[in-house]
Design a protein around this motif. Structure first.
Motif, PDB file in Angstrom:
ATOM      1  N   HIS A  87       0.837  -1.207   0.000  1.00 42.65           N
ATOM      2  CA  HIS A  87       0.000   0.000   0.000  1.00 42.65           C
ATOM      3  C   HIS A  87       0.867   1.251   0.000  1.00 42.65           C
ATOM      4  O   HIS A  87       0.588   2.231  -0.715  1.00 42.65           O
ATOM      5  CB  HIS A  87      -0.906  -0.025   1.232  1.00 42.65           C
ATOM      6  N   LEU A  90       2.653   1.481  -3.633  1.00 40.73           N
ATOM      7  CA  LEU A  90       1.795   1.706  -4.793  1.00 40.73           C
ATOM      8  C   LEU A  90       0.859   2.900  -4.650  1.00 40.73           C
ATOM      9  O   LEU A  90       0.365   3.412  -5.657  1.00 40.73           O
ATOM     10  CB  LEU A  90       0.960   0.456  -5.080  1.00 40.73           C
ATOM     11  N   SER A  91       0.622   3.340  -3.423  1.00 41.42           N
ATOM     12  CA  SER A  91      -0.353   4.414  -3.221  1.00 41.42           C
ATOM     13  C   SER A  91       0.204   5.584  -2.414  1.00 41.42           C
ATOM     14  O   SER A  91       0.348   6.695  -2.911  1.00 41.42           O
ATOM     15  CB  SER A  91      -1.617   3.862  -2.547  1.00 41.42           C
ATOM     16  N   ARG A  92       0.545   5.347  -1.170  1.00 40.38           N
ATOM     17  CA  ARG A  92       0.904   6.433  -0.264  1.00 40.38           C
ATOM     18  C   ARG A  92       2.153   7.194  -0.708  1.00 40.38           C
ATOM     19  O   ARG A  92       2.236   8.407  -0.567  1.00 40.38           O
ATOM     20  CB  ARG A  92       1.104   5.892   1.154  1.00 40.38           C
ATOM     21  N   PHE A  94       3.578   6.828  -3.923  1.00 41.17           N
ATOM     22  CA  PHE A  94       3.606   6.387  -5.322  1.00 41.17           C
ATOM     23  C   PHE A  94       4.709   7.063  -6.124  1.00 41.17           C
ATOM     24  O   PHE A  94       5.418   6.415  -6.911  1.00 41.17           O
ATOM     25  CB  PHE A  94       2.236   6.661  -5.955  1.00 41.17           C
ATOM     26  N   TYR A 444      -4.644  -3.459  -2.395  1.00 39.95           N
ATOM     27  CA  TYR A 444      -3.277  -3.786  -1.966  1.00 39.95           C
ATOM     28  C   TYR A 444      -3.200  -5.153  -1.296  1.00 39.95           C
ATOM     29  O   TYR A 444      -2.111  -5.642  -0.987  1.00 39.95           O
ATOM     30  CB  TYR A 444      -2.726  -2.687  -1.044  1.00 39.95           C
ATOM     31  N   ALA A 451      -2.814  -1.591  -7.921  1.00 39.90           N
ATOM     32  CA  ALA A 451      -3.420  -0.716  -6.916  1.00 39.90           C
ATOM     33  C   ALA A 451      -2.883   0.692  -7.109  1.00 39.90           C
ATOM     34  O   ALA A 451      -1.855   0.897  -7.767  1.00 39.90           O
ATOM     35  CB  ALA A 451      -3.099  -1.217  -5.508  1.00 39.90           C
ATOM     36  N   GLY A 452      -3.583   1.656  -6.532  1.00 38.32           N
ATOM     37  CA  GLY A 452      -3.133   3.036  -6.618  1.00 38.32           C
ATOM     38  C   GLY A 452      -3.334   3.636  -7.997  1.00 38.32           C
ATOM     39  O   GLY A 452      -4.158   3.164  -8.791  1.00 38.32           O
ATOM     40  N   PRO A 453      -2.569   4.670  -8.336  1.00 39.36           N
ATOM     41  CA  PRO A 453      -2.747   5.369  -9.614  1.00 39.36           C
ATOM     42  C   PRO A 453      -2.562   4.487 -10.849  1.00 39.36           C
ATOM     43  O   PRO A 453      -3.083   4.813 -11.916  1.00 39.36           O
ATOM     44  CB  PRO A 453      -1.663   6.462  -9.566  1.00 39.36           C
ATOM     45  N   SER A 455      -3.707   1.422 -11.204  1.00 43.65           N
ATOM     46  CA  SER A 455      -4.694   0.346 -11.243  1.00 43.65           C
ATOM     47  C   SER A 455      -5.082   0.036 -12.685  1.00 43.65           C
ATOM     48  O   SER A 455      -5.172   0.928 -13.531  1.00 43.65           O
ATOM     49  CB  SER A 455      -5.937   0.739 -10.444  1.00 43.65           C
TER      50      SER A 455
END
Length: 515
Positions: A87, A90-92, A94, A444, A451-453, A455
């Protein structure tokens, strides 16, 4: 001369002694980090079952570990299946974890397509791709292509092998089906790979070789495969030849499409039911102008973009279908529940009944079974990242700048803390709530569609294709795996079956064909 030989013998003896002491010190470890060669011997020894090997190693290290390659080879990387780390990556945070230069080198056969790009070029392509795939005309075209290829390809082939009582490689059937459909949706061209003759298609074999060669680059030092590429020997020579064959096919399709469009109105070509992505890209990009949005437009750009579509559309769906049908065929209770759901929700009491897109939404148990299959056997079993700046993961692991990271999707599907102690079992029920709805699992934790932007934009399209094919096959045929047929993952960047899926197909006498 004698002195030189004495020094060499002493060096070899000392090196062997060093290896022995190192082995003794690490003999209880799950993996040995040898002097000079690092952990590479263990990786090569376990290459045939690399995903299970990786899962075991990560379970022993709490979900995150470090791989040490041979000295001076730049093969070191951090690998994880920790969902909080995933997570974060891939997201927080990124922006700190692009694909990176090493990834782009390994996957350079894909060029500058969206799968292989970062930063502004990636954002530009994603925005463009999103506008195409969300177009209502494309969705209608998808339904038309899927139904047509069922009627003229899949059903005749399965009827033929059923009536003849012969074995068939279902993986090969699915790869032919998805290649035909993705070529139609992407290039507007039907290569007709799926027919009872099972024709040999050179550009399809070339594509398979490209995948094998890319995987080979993952398990040998970069300097080694780069030397092979420079000398044009071994696996890199096979890759070069395969790229030439496949490029000839793609460029021919692009040229034919441009000539076709120059002879007629684009508005006629983009009428409802004829929305292939190559036509749409040519219209929107103005390929000949070489100047829109600050990015160069050329046949090379179209080639890279179309190749990305072909790779994603052919291999991920065909691999997903292969593992799914194997799991269903070896779990009779699951097959029975899917049959009952089809019976209750699809129109089956009329001859020549047809499914509609909306009907597929009613197949909740089928959806859960597909999710469960993708959890256990994700078509893309690992993912690369590259740290731009130093960072600390939620697990506490320090990541230095320019560190390579690998996320194990295969291992993530086998984490007891997420899926329970029965995580290795095939249980579609884990995806269905008490209210009979699909249970939401954060991306995630279920990373099959990223995952994230980043996806996956094709997630809905993939589910539609898998449901269409799965419901048609399960309702109309009983699939039985050939006795003693070995089922193992292949050594590839896509999780194919190493020996295919040999089955016998029996037509259900009570079923009326659902298309």
């Amino acid at each position: 001369m004698a002195n030189i030989l004495w020094y060499i013998e002493m060096f070899v003896a000392f090196f062997c002694l060093l290896l022995f002491f190192h082995w003794c010190r690490n003999r209880h470890s799950s993996v040995i980090n040898w002097p000079v060669v690092g952990m590479l011997p263990g990786l090569l020894q376990n290459a045939p079952n690399v995903h299970e090997y990786t899962t075991q190693l990560l379970q022993n290290t709490g979900g995150t570990g470090e791989f040490k390659g041979p000295w001076f080879t730049n093969m070191d990387f951090v690998i994880t299946f920790d969902p909080m780390n995933i997570h974060h990556i891939l997201s927080r945070n990124f922006s700190n974890y692009p694909k990176g230069p090493e990834f782009q080198e390994i996957f350079d056969p894909l060029g500058d397509g969206i799968f292989n790009s970062d930063s502004d070029l990636w954002r530009y392509q994603r925005k463009l791709m999103q506008s195409m795939m969300k177009n209502g005309k494309f969705e209608l075209f998808l339904e038309k292509v899927a139904r047509g290829k069922l009627e003229k390809g899949l059903i005749p082939v399965l009827d033929h092998v059923s009536s003849m009582g012969i074995e068939v490689d279902l993986q090969d059937v699915f790869q032919r089906y998805t290649f035909d459909t993705v070529c139609l949706m992407t290039l507007g061209f039907d290569p007709n790979c799926l027919s009872i003759e099972f024709p040999k298609v050179t550009h399809v074999k070339a594509f398979d070789q490209i995948e094998k060669s890319i995987f080979y680059r993952h398990i040998v030092p970069a300097n080694f495969w780069k030397l092979q590429r420079w000398l044009q020997i071994g696996e890199e020579k096979k890759l070069s030849n395969a790229i030439k064959v496949f490029d000839e096919f793609v460029y021919k399709c692009i040229s034919s499409k441009q000539e076709e469009l120059s002879r007629s109105s684009l508005t006629q070509k983009l009428e409802e039911g004829k929305f292939d992505l190559l036509t749409a890209y040519i219209e929107q990009e103005g390929v000949e102008t070489d100047q829109s949005d600050g990015f160069p437009k050329s046949k090379q750009f179209l080639r890279d973009t179309m190749l990305t579509f072909l790779a994603a559309g052919r291999d991920t769906v065909s691999a997903g279908l292969t593992w799914f049908l194997w799991l269903v065929s070896t779990h009779p209770s699951v097959e029975a529940k899917i049959l009952e759901e089809i019976r209750e929700n699809l129109v089956i009491n009329k001859e020549n009944s047809h499914w509609e897109m909306n009907d597929l939404d009613q197949l909740v148990y089928l959806h859960g079974a597909i999710c469960e299959s993708l959890r256990l056997f994700p078509p893309l079993p690992f993912q690369h990242k590259h740290a731009v700046q130093s960072d600390t993961l939620p697990s506490g692991h320090h990541i230095s700048a320019r560190t390579r990271l690998m996320l194990s999707l295969y291992s993530l599907g086998r984490v007891e803390n997420i899926w329970g102690k029965d995580c290795s079992e095939f249980k579609p029920e884990r995806w269905i709530s008490e209210q009979g709805r699909i249970v939401h699992v954060p991306s995630y934790k279920f990373l099959t569609f990223n995952a994230g932007p980043r996806s996956c934009l094709g997630k809905d399209m993939s589910f539609i294709q898998m449901k269409i094919v799965a419901s048609t096959i399960i309702w109309n045929y009983h699939v039985q795996v050939v006795e003693d047929h070995p089922v193992l993952p292949s050594r590839s960047v896509v999780l194919h079956m190493k020996h295919g899926l040999k089955v016998k197909v029996t037509k259900r006498s009570e079923a009326s064909t659902i298309l």
